[in-house]
Motif scaffolding. Structure first.
Motif, PDB file in Angstrom:
ATOM      1  N   ARG A 132     -66.397 -72.545 -34.349  1.00 54.92           N
ATOM      2  CA  ARG A 132     -67.428 -73.575 -34.446  1.00 54.92           C
ATOM      3  C   ARG A 132     -68.792 -72.903 -34.321  1.00 54.92           C
ATOM      4  O   ARG A 132     -68.961 -71.923 -33.584  1.00 54.92           O
ATOM      5  CB  ARG A 132     -67.222 -74.570 -33.282  1.00 54.92           C
ATOM      6  CG  ARG A 132     -68.215 -75.715 -33.202  1.00 54.92           C
ATOM      7  CD  ARG A 132     -67.697 -76.765 -32.207  1.00 54.92           C
ATOM      8  NE  ARG A 132     -67.521 -76.222 -30.858  1.00 54.92           N
ATOM      9  CZ  ARG A 132     -68.491 -76.131 -29.961  1.00 54.92           C
ATOM     10  NH1 ARG A 132     -69.715 -76.526 -30.260  1.00 54.92           N
ATOM     11  NH2 ARG A 132     -68.259 -75.650 -28.743  1.00 54.92           N
ATOM     12  N   GLU A 179     -73.017 -73.323 -33.735  1.00 52.38           N
ATOM     13  CA  GLU A 179     -74.202 -74.109 -33.338  1.00 52.38           C
ATOM     14  C   GLU A 179     -75.425 -73.351 -33.813  1.00 52.38           C
ATOM     15  O   GLU A 179     -75.387 -72.140 -33.969  1.00 52.38           O
ATOM     16  CB  GLU A 179     -74.246 -74.277 -31.812  1.00 52.38           C
ATOM     17  CG  GLU A 179     -73.350 -75.374 -31.299  1.00 52.38           C
ATOM     18  CD  GLU A 179     -73.446 -75.541 -29.785  1.00 52.38           C
ATOM     19  OE1 GLU A 179     -74.334 -74.920 -29.164  1.00 52.38           O
ATOM     20  OE2 GLU A 179     -72.609 -76.275 -29.234  1.00 52.38           O
ATOM     21  N   TYR A 197     -74.790 -74.245 -43.709  1.00 42.81           N
ATOM     22  CA  TYR A 197     -73.849 -75.116 -43.016  1.00 42.81           C
ATOM     23  C   TYR A 197     -74.168 -76.595 -43.268  1.00 42.81           C
ATOM     24  O   TYR A 197     -73.596 -77.471 -42.624  1.00 42.81           O
ATOM     25  CB  TYR A 197     -73.859 -74.816 -41.502  1.00 42.81           C
ATOM     26  CG  TYR A 197     -73.190 -73.501 -41.166  1.00 42.81           C
ATOM     27  CD1 TYR A 197     -71.808 -73.420 -41.007  1.00 42.81           C
ATOM     28  CD2 TYR A 197     -73.941 -72.336 -41.035  1.00 42.81           C
ATOM     29  CE1 TYR A 197     -71.195 -72.207 -40.712  1.00 42.81           C
ATOM     30  CE2 TYR A 197     -73.331 -71.125 -40.748  1.00 42.81           C
ATOM     31  CZ  TYR A 197     -71.957 -71.060 -40.584  1.00 42.81           C
ATOM     32  OH  TYR A 197     -71.341 -69.868 -40.301  1.00 42.81           O
ATOM     33  N   ASP A 200     -65.401 -69.916 -41.021  1.00 42.81           N
ATOM     34  CA  ASP A 200     -64.764 -71.209 -41.291  1.00 42.81           C
ATOM     35  C   ASP A 200     -63.242 -71.051 -41.412  1.00 42.81           C
ATOM     36  O   ASP A 200     -62.489 -71.990 -41.181  1.00 42.81           O
ATOM     37  CB  ASP A 200     -65.266 -71.798 -42.628  1.00 42.81           C
ATOM     38  CG  ASP A 200     -66.704 -72.296 -42.516  1.00 42.81           C
ATOM     39  OD1 ASP A 200     -67.356 -71.962 -41.500  1.00 42.81           O
ATOM     40  OD2 ASP A 200     -67.163 -72.986 -43.438  1.00 42.81           O
ATOM     41  N   SER A 239     -70.516 -65.117 -39.693  1.00 46.61           N
ATOM     42  CA  SER A 239     -71.158 -66.431 -39.684  1.00 46.61           C
ATOM     43  C   SER A 239     -72.249 -66.520 -40.752  1.00 46.61           C
ATOM     44  O   SER A 239     -72.720 -67.607 -41.073  1.00 46.61           O
ATOM     45  CB  SER A 239     -71.758 -66.728 -38.302  1.00 46.61           C
ATOM     46  OG  SER A 239     -72.816 -65.834 -38.043  1.00 46.61           O
TER      47      SER A 239
END
Lengths: 268, 221
Positions: A75, A77, A88, A69, A63
């Motif tokens: 996904r 947060e 992001y 991706d 990440s």
């Protein structure tokens, strides 16, 4: 196991961090893999990410340069800041992020091309047309591979040994001058001698590149890293950060009993 | 090695340290008896026991090296093994003090009858009591209780120091007033010093236990 992480167990830095995660959670579909991880990666340090299998170390690492991706249904947060700006954010090109924050994988993955082409690939894709030879030589030297391959740059990269292939992948990464290199168990498929070479290289590269390394090898984490983050799954199997501090604290006198239990082999 | 094997080996190591402590304790009392009675056979026994202590110290430290080599322990496990190594060294030195006391018994063998060894037994009881509590702290699994026990040992050291200072003063005065007592008085001072050192080394063990439990080094004794 369900103990809250105490804020004093998470090291913070006064200097601006090169990378910083803020309440970072990653989901694969409806499954939460890691939850609320906030930590600062200081510039010019080697940060080890350790923890039991399945605690989300690789998810966390991926990440940091938007490699997740590429995973369908993934996904994120929270946020990841690189040089203070979100990677992001709207309009940020993930490919650009990956050039600045490079990645070396568990198993060496050279392209089925020549040694030279492997290293020249990144600069060429970035539109560099001049001084490619210099960049290739410099990168191979930086990856401590030049002396072994300088007379066979046009040979296939696949003919190199495992350790040499991994150093070639590091050279390929260095050729685009990243500020940060993420390493996902870079020595796990190598023998002890090749591992030693990779570890020496990591320490050497740390002089001008920030490195975040996932490793299962406790001794390796102590040999190469200055700071370590301990991730662990909670009872819902969601990875969280339980302690972040200097390696001598993590492996000498951990503050969280779960860290002590993990590093001494009682759990994990 | 699986974790349960490691725990078993660590438990064996701790048992070996306690055995070494027991050997030291009994040798120490034999040495005091040797000085009181000036019995050459008892002094010889102390010498033999000290050889056993040396051997046991080597065995404990060898086990420490083996565990470190095989397990590459970290954190609390590493501190525990390092403590065992260190405590074995402290205990071995205490064995040397016992042997020193026994030798004094041989040097004083020309003295007729039983020798008045003054407050040496009382000092020895306190020093050995400190050793027992220090080893109890080493075995204690509860962190808070281990630190309490260790700190109690450290506070008892002052009492032994005071007893040593009192005895020293009395012996020096007696030597001043009675030149015939100088030889005996000097040897008794030497024995008292050895007992005081046992208390000091028990304090070292207690400080070591504090480090083992908390990960924080206290000041060297």
């Amino acid at each position: 196991m369900n103990q809250p992480t105490r804020p004093e167990n998470i090291l913070t830095f006064d200097e601006p961090a090169v990378l910083e995660t803020r309440s970072l959670s990653v989901f694969y579909g409806s499954t939460k893999a890691i939850s609320g991880i906030s930590l600062q990666v200081p510039r010019g340090e080697v940060v080890a990410i350790i923890g039991p299998s399945g605690c989300g170390k690789s998810t966390f690492l991926r990440s940091l340069n938007r490699m997740n991706d590429l995973v369908p249904g993934a996904r994120v947060e929270g946020d990841v800041l690189y040089g203070g700006a979100s990677i992001y954010g709207a309009g940020v090109d993930p490919t650009d992020v990956r050039y600045r924050i490079g990645m070396v994988f568990q198993r060496p993955n050279p392209f089925p091309k020549t040694i030279y082409d492997n290293v020249a690939f990144g600069p060429r894709v970035n539109g560099v047309k001049e001084n490619i030879e210099e960049i290739v030589e410099h990168s191979l030297r930086r990856a401590a591979l030049w002396d072994e391959v300088k007379d066979r740059l046009k040979s296939s990269a696949l003919d190199l040994s495992g350790g040499q292939q991994q150093r070639l992948c590091i050279a390929r990464c260095l050729a685009v001058r990243p500020e940060v290199i993420l390493m996902d168990e870079p020595a796990s498929s190598l023998d002890p001698i090749a591992t030693q070479a990779i570890e020496a290289l990591i320490r050497d590269l740390a002089q001008d590149v920030t490195i975040v390394i996932v490793t299962h090898n406790m001794q390796q984490a102590q040999r190469v890293a200055s700071v370590a983050a301990v991730l662990m799954s909670d009872e819902r199997r969601v990875g969280e950060l339980i302690e972040y501090g200097p390696v001598d604290q993590i492996f000498g006198s951990p503050r969280d009993p779960r860290t002590e239990a993990y590093v001494t082999g009682r759990i994990g | 090695m699986a974790r349960s094997d490691f725990d078993r080996h660590l438990g064996q190591l701790e048992a070996d340290v306690i055995l070494l402590g027991s050997l030291v304790e009994s040798t120490f009392y034999t040495a005091l008896e040797a000085i009181r009675t000036r019995d050459k056979a008892l002094a010889e026994k102390v010498k033999t026991d000290d050889d056993l202590i040396d051997e046991q110290r080597r065995s404990v430290q060898h086990a420490c090296v083996e565990l470190i080599r095989r397990e590459a322990p970290v954190a609390g496990d590493l501190r525990r093994i390092v403590s065992a190594w260190d405590i074995a060294g402290e205990l071995e030195r205490m064995g040397d003090y016992a042997e020193g006391i026994a030798k004094i018994g041989i040097m004083l063998r020309d003295q007729p009858g039983e020798l008045d060894i003054r407050t040496l037994p009382g000092m020895a009881d306190r020093a050995v009591g400190m050793l027992k509590h220090a080893l109890e702290a080493f075995l204690e699994r509860d962190e808070k209780r281990a630190v309490e026990l260790a700190q109690r040992v450290e506070s008892q050291d002052e009492e032994v120091d005071r007893m040593y200072a009192d005895l020293r003063k009395k012996l020096i005065n007696e030597m001043r007033n009675n030149p015939d007592f100088v030889e005996t008085g000097t040897y008794l001072l030497w024995a008292a010093h050895n007992i005081e050192r046992v208390a000091d080394r028990s304090t070292n063990i207690a400080e070591n236990v504090e480090y083992q439990v908390t990960g924080r080094m206290s000041n060297e004794h």
